[in-house]
Design a protein around this motif. Structure first.
Motif, PDB file in Angstrom:
ATOM      1  N   VAL A 168     -44.213  18.764  33.808  1.00 35.03           N
ATOM      2  CA  VAL A 168     -44.055  20.223  33.776  1.00 35.03           C
ATOM      3  C   VAL A 168     -45.416  20.899  33.890  1.00 35.03           C
ATOM      4  O   VAL A 168     -45.602  21.830  34.688  1.00 35.03           O
ATOM      5  CB  VAL A 168     -43.320  20.664  32.488  1.00 35.03           C
ATOM      6  CG1 VAL A 168     -43.417  22.176  32.299  1.00 35.03           C
ATOM      7  CG2 VAL A 168     -41.865  20.227  32.530  1.00 35.03           C
ATOM      8  N   ARG A 171     -46.874  20.473  37.456  1.00 31.89           N
ATOM      9  CA  ARG A 171     -46.199  21.325  38.455  1.00 31.89           C
ATOM     10  C   ARG A 171     -46.589  22.785  38.298  1.00 31.89           C
ATOM     11  O   ARG A 171     -46.837  23.471  39.281  1.00 31.89           O
ATOM     12  CB  ARG A 171     -44.682  21.162  38.351  1.00 31.89           C
ATOM     13  CG  ARG A 171     -44.173  19.867  38.936  1.00 31.89           C
ATOM     14  CD  ARG A 171     -42.667  19.887  39.085  1.00 31.89           C
ATOM     15  NE  ARG A 171     -42.196  18.675  39.745  1.00 31.89           N
ATOM     16  CZ  ARG A 171     -40.975  18.511  40.216  1.00 31.89           C
ATOM     17  NH1 ARG A 171     -40.091  19.497  40.092  1.00 31.89           N
ATOM     18  NH2 ARG A 171     -40.623  17.400  40.809  1.00 31.89           N
ATOM     19  N   LEU A 172     -46.645  23.265  37.070  1.00 29.21           N
ATOM     20  CA  LEU A 172     -46.971  24.673  36.858  1.00 29.21           C
ATOM     21  C   LEU A 172     -48.420  24.982  37.220  1.00 29.21           C
ATOM     22  O   LEU A 172     -48.718  26.041  37.770  1.00 29.21           O
ATOM     23  CB  LEU A 172     -46.691  25.074  35.410  1.00 29.21           C
ATOM     24  CG  LEU A 172     -45.211  25.127  35.007  1.00 29.21           C
ATOM     25  CD1 LEU A 172     -45.082  25.499  33.533  1.00 29.21           C
ATOM     26  CD2 LEU A 172     -44.437  26.105  35.868  1.00 29.21           C
ATOM     27  N   TRP A 185     -45.419  36.197  40.068  1.00 30.33           N
ATOM     28  CA  TRP A 185     -45.848  34.932  39.466  1.00 30.33           C
ATOM     29  C   TRP A 185     -44.725  34.211  38.737  1.00 30.33           C
ATOM     30  O   TRP A 185     -44.699  32.977  38.685  1.00 30.33           O
ATOM     31  CB  TRP A 185     -47.047  35.160  38.543  1.00 30.33           C
ATOM     32  CG  TRP A 185     -46.761  35.939  37.288  1.00 30.33           C
ATOM     33  CD1 TRP A 185     -46.799  37.282  37.135  1.00 30.33           C
ATOM     34  CD2 TRP A 185     -46.397  35.393  36.016  1.00 30.33           C
ATOM     35  NE1 TRP A 185     -46.480  37.630  35.841  1.00 30.33           N
ATOM     36  CE2 TRP A 185     -46.231  36.482  35.132  1.00 30.33           C
ATOM     37  CE3 TRP A 185     -46.204  34.106  35.531  1.00 30.33           C
ATOM     38  CZ2 TRP A 185     -45.877  36.319  33.796  1.00 30.33           C
ATOM     39  CZ3 TRP A 185     -45.852  33.934  34.197  1.00 30.33           C
ATOM     40  CH2 TRP A 185     -45.691  35.038  33.348  1.00 30.33           C
ATOM     41  N   MET A 189     -43.665  30.390  39.438  1.00 35.49           N
ATOM     42  CA  MET A 189     -43.516  29.374  38.399  1.00 35.49           C
ATOM     43  C   MET A 189     -42.166  28.674  38.509  1.00 35.49           C
ATOM     44  O   MET A 189     -42.074  27.455  38.340  1.00 35.49           O
ATOM     45  CB  MET A 189     -43.689  30.004  37.013  1.00 35.49           C
ATOM     46  CG  MET A 189     -45.121  30.379  36.702  1.00 35.49           C
ATOM     47  SD  MET A 189     -45.316  31.086  35.048  1.00 35.49           S
ATOM     48  CE  MET A 189     -45.065  29.646  34.029  1.00 35.49           C
ATOM     49  N   LYS A 190     -41.121  29.439  38.802  1.00 32.49           N
ATOM     50  CA  LYS A 190     -39.794  28.841  38.973  1.00 32.49           C
ATOM     51  C   LYS A 190     -39.789  27.882  40.164  1.00 32.49           C
ATOM     52  O   LYS A 190     -39.285  26.766  40.072  1.00 32.49           O
ATOM     53  CB  LYS A 190     -38.739  29.930  39.179  1.00 32.49           C
ATOM     54  CG  LYS A 190     -37.325  29.378  39.288  1.00 32.49           C
ATOM     55  CD  LYS A 190     -36.310  30.467  39.548  1.00 32.49           C
ATOM     56  CE  LYS A 190     -36.228  30.733  41.034  1.00 32.49           C
ATOM     57  NZ  LYS A 190     -35.112  31.623  41.409  1.00 32.49           N
ATOM     58  N   ARG A 192     -42.360  26.347  41.507  1.00 34.35           N
ATOM     59  CA  ARG A 192     -43.186  25.176  41.196  1.00 34.35           C
ATOM     60  C   ARG A 192     -42.432  24.194  40.298  1.00 34.35           C
ATOM     61  O   ARG A 192     -42.499  22.981  40.504  1.00 34.35           O
ATOM     62  CB  ARG A 192     -44.486  25.615  40.516  1.00 34.35           C
ATOM     63  CG  ARG A 192     -45.487  26.234  41.459  1.00 34.35           C
ATOM     64  CD  ARG A 192     -46.778  26.584  40.736  1.00 34.35           C
ATOM     65  NE  ARG A 192     -47.745  27.191  41.647  1.00 34.35           N
ATOM     66  CZ  ARG A 192     -48.946  27.598  41.289  1.00 34.35           C
ATOM     67  NH1 ARG A 192     -49.344  27.482  40.028  1.00 34.35           N
ATOM     68  NH2 ARG A 192     -49.763  28.134  42.185  1.00 34.35           N
ATOM     69  N   LEU A 193     -41.759  24.727  39.301  1.00 32.13           N
ATOM     70  CA  LEU A 193     -41.062  23.866  38.354  1.00 32.13           C
ATOM     71  C   LEU A 193     -39.900  23.130  39.005  1.00 32.13           C
ATOM     72  O   LEU A 193     -39.712  21.920  38.810  1.00 32.13           O
ATOM     73  CB  LEU A 193     -40.564  24.712  37.177  1.00 32.13           C
ATOM     74  CG  LEU A 193     -40.178  23.974  35.900  1.00 32.13           C
ATOM     75  CD1 LEU A 193     -41.315  23.099  35.397  1.00 32.13           C
ATOM     76  CD2 LEU A 193     -39.761  24.973  34.843  1.00 32.13           C
ATOM     77  N   ASP A 198     -44.914  26.714  45.986  1.00 30.64           N
ATOM     78  CA  ASP A 198     -45.115  28.098  45.571  1.00 30.64           C
ATOM     79  C   ASP A 198     -44.048  29.021  46.143  1.00 30.64           C
ATOM     80  O   ASP A 198     -43.730  30.051  45.575  1.00 30.64           O
ATOM     81  CB  ASP A 198     -46.487  28.600  46.017  1.00 30.64           C
ATOM     82  CG  ASP A 198     -47.601  28.103  45.112  1.00 30.64           C
ATOM     83  OD1 ASP A 198     -47.301  27.333  44.174  1.00 30.64           O
ATOM     84  OD2 ASP A 198     -48.773  28.441  45.333  1.00 30.64           O
TER      85      ASP A 198
END
Length: 199
Positions: A168, A171-172, A185, A189-190, A192-193, A198
């Motif tokens: 986690v 990835r973030l 942003w 983040m969503k 990336r997770l 991106d």
């Protein structure tokens, strides 16, 4: 060994040797096996994958177990350090891959019983959706539950939880690249997770 050998960026080296590129400038920006597969050569994933799985992951555990006669807790800790070394390589200014192949090697050496459902979920999900990042994330998310269901020692369960947290965080942070101006942003983040991208 666990950190310094695991930090050797084989994907980056293969990219430089075979195509003269910095693999971090392509695709996901990861210095890992999947990025090599897409942007360097399908055949190149064999040496990169074997190095990450065996030399980095499994050998870190085996050296602790057979070379130094350390207990399971120390073996799991060496495995975590190996994943951290791959993800945040001192040779690439603390950039690197996502540590999945290295984690597979660690799991193989620590508990192959936990590795099997992890691999099956990830592979079947990828075959259905062709989205490896999503299904690797799901596989890691349920990994601690598999370990509990299979009656693994608490040390192995804790390793699986720690591996989830490392994944986690990695990835973030996305190799500490910062956030793009668009989209928002929280959306980044969503992405990336869930998708390791991106956008």
């Amino acid at each position: 060994y666990a950190y310094l050998v695991s930090a050797v960026p084989m994907a980056y080296i293969i990219g430089r040797v075979l195509k003269g590129i910095d693999i971090r400038q392509y695709g996901s920006g990861n210095a890992g096996t999947s990025n090599v597969y897409v942007h360097v050569s399908k055949k190149a994933i064999l040496p990169v994958g074997l190095f990450d799985v065996i030399v980095k992951g499994a050998c870190s555990v085996w050296l602790a177990r057979y070379g130094l006669d350390l207990g399971l807790g120390a073996q799991a800790l060496c495995g975590l350090v190996a994943v951290i070394g791959h993800n945040w390589s001192v040779y690439l200014r603390f950039n690197g891959g996502r540590g999945i192949a290295t984690a597979v090697g660690v799991l193989f050496a620590l508990s192959y019983k936990v590795l099997l459902p992890f691999a099956v979920v990830g592979l079947v999900g990828w075959l259905i959706t062709r989205n490896s990042a999503l299904w690797v994330g799901i596989s890691i998310l349920i990994l601690p539950f598999w370990a509990l269901l299979l009656g693994e020692p608490p040390t192995v369960v804790l390793f699986c939880i720690a591996l989830l947290l490392i994944t986690v965080i990695k990835r973030l942070l996305a190799n500490m690249s910062g956030f793009p101006d668009e989209p928002h942003w929280l959306q980044v983040m969503k992405y990336r997770l869930l998708y390791d991208r991106d956008i």
